[in-house]
Scaffold this active site. Structure first.
Site, short mmCIF file in Angstrom:
data_model
loop_
_atom_site.label_atom_id
_atom_site.label_comp_id
_atom_site.label_asym_id
_atom_site.label_seq_id
_atom_site.Cartn_x
_atom_site.Cartn_y
_atom_site.Cartn_z
CE LYS A 140 -4.31 -1.58 2.04
NZ LYS A 140 -5.23 -1.50 3.20
CE LYS A 170 0.14 -5.75 5.58
NZ LYS A 170 0.19 -4.33 5.79
CG ASN A 190 -8.78 -2.67 7.14
OD1 ASN A 190 -7.68 -2.14 7.13
ND2 ASN A 190 -9.47 -2.89 6.03
CG HIS A 231 -9.32 4.50 10.40
ND1 HIS A 231 -9.61 3.55 9.43
CD2 HIS A 231 -7.97 4.53 10.49
CE1 HIS A 231 -8.48 3.03 8.98
NE2 HIS A 231 -7.47 3.61 9.59
CG HIS A 260 -2.46 4.08 13.35
ND1 HIS A 260 -3.75 4.27 12.91
CD2 HIS A 260 -2.09 2.84 12.92
CE1 HIS A 260 -4.15 3.20 12.24
NE2 HIS A 260 -3.17 2.32 12.22
N1 GLY Z 1 -2.56 -1.99 6.91
C1 GLY Z 1 -3.50 -2.90 6.37
C2 GLY Z 1 -3.10 -3.44 5.04
O1 GLY Z 1 -1.95 -3.34 4.65
O2 GLY Z 1 -3.93 -3.97 4.35
#
Ligand code: GLY
Length: 325
Positions: free
Chosen positions: A121, A203, A221, A228, A245
């Site tokens: 991202k 991840k 999320n 958020h 955060h």
């Molecule tokens: N921070 C969540 C993602 O990378 O999807």
């Protein structure tokens, strides 16, 4: 299915070897980690003020302009050295410069090592709207050097710890309990390395299954709907010492467990357990305002879809599920 490449090491030696493969290397680094960045090698460098206010399209344009002046081409690689703001911006610049050159992330905060620096991202803010411009575009490699954490301020470590625990709740099972034990006692960076590796592995596996976040990736999320909303609330009310955060994520994790209990998705007692675990790790667990005041922000959340929010519920530690709120 793209393979997400990452490496966890306590030294920079295998990164240095990796860089020999490229015709030319350029580096963007956060000026706060200049000493660490200089240990990677003497490459043409762009120094960044990595604050949220500077996370703009203008900064990305400056990086692209600098790359052009340096003569970077499609055979070059851009190294992004810093926290999430740096890797988001440098990654975005790499993905759009000359329609895309390769980039390598070297995340230097715990939060970016287990989350932001991994998964492709990239992007910037649009005025006060966070991460509104960007693309998903995978780095060649995320090189997680745990030595970078040696000088990380305590509060930033705790903020990263919340994202680490979040990932272990999603897919870590038994590693979660070990992580709470490690993070609630004085620990060395070496103690944390196996947990960082486990979180990165979880991840990476999720992102490989759904790189464009059309389905499964949404589980990452977890805790973020409330996080958020808390961040929005604090900004809107000019709170003087707002939660970071990661701290907001910790509160969001407890809320996710509470809603999961209310819906009968998990056994009673999970919210209390998470609350105790997170407190032991020095993280906050209570909302900074009455819940009703967060509802507006929750509905505005960019993950809202047709007036409903894709919310990540917890079935048990190690298993989560996404349902409409
Ligand atoms: N921070 C969540 C993602 O990378 O999807």
């Amino acid at each position: 299915m793209p393979k997400i490449r990452f490496k966890v090491s306590n030294s920079l030696s295998s990164l240095k070897l990796e860089l020999l493969r490229y015709r030319s290397v350029y580096m963007v680094f956060d000026r706060n980690v200049e000493g660490f960045a200089s240990q990677i090698g003497r490459y043409p460098s762009f120094k960044l003020d990595a604050g949220e206010d500077n996370k703009t399209i203008e900064t990305v344009k400056s990086i692209c302009h600098w790359l052009l002046m340096q003569g970077a081409d499609r055979g070059s690689v851009l190294l992004a050295v810093g926290g999430g703001i740096t890797t988001d911006m440098a990654g975005f610049a790499a993905c759009i410069y000359k329609r895309g050159i390769r980039y390598i992330n070297v995340p230097t905060t715990l939060l970016s090592q287990v989350d932001a620096g991994l998964g492709g991202k990239t992007g910037v803010n649009l005025d006060s709207y966070k991460n509104m411009l960007g693309v998903i575009c995978q780095p060649e490699l995320t090189y997680i050097c745990t030595a970078a954490l040696e000088t990380l301020p305590e509060r930033e470590m705790r903020s990263g710890a919340a994202e680490l625990l979040k990932t272990l709740i999603i897919g870590g099972g038994r590693h979660y309990e070990k992580a709470v034990d490690e993070l609630s006692a004085p620990q060395t960076v070496r103690d944390l390395a196996p947990l960082i590796k486990e979180a990165a592995r979880i991840k990476a596996r999720v992102v490989e299954s759904d790189p464009d976040e059309k389905g499964r990736r949404r589980v990452l999320n977890l805790g973020h709907t409330y996080a958020h909303a808390i961040e929005w609330y604090q900004h809107a009310h000019g709170v003087s010492d707002p939660y970071s955060h990661g701290e907001a994520v910790a509160i969001g994790l407890v809320q996710a467990a509470r809603l999961s209990e209310e819906r009968g998705i998990c056994e009673k007692g999970l919210a209390l357990k998470l609350e105790e675990d997170l407190r032991r790790c020095g993280l906050p667990t209570t909302l900074p305002c009455p819940e009703a005041e967060l509802q507006e922000a929750i509905l505005k959340d960019k993950k809202a879809d047709g007036g409903k929010v894709n919310f990540v519920f917890i079935e048990r530690i190690g298993k989560v599920t996404v349902k409409k709120l």
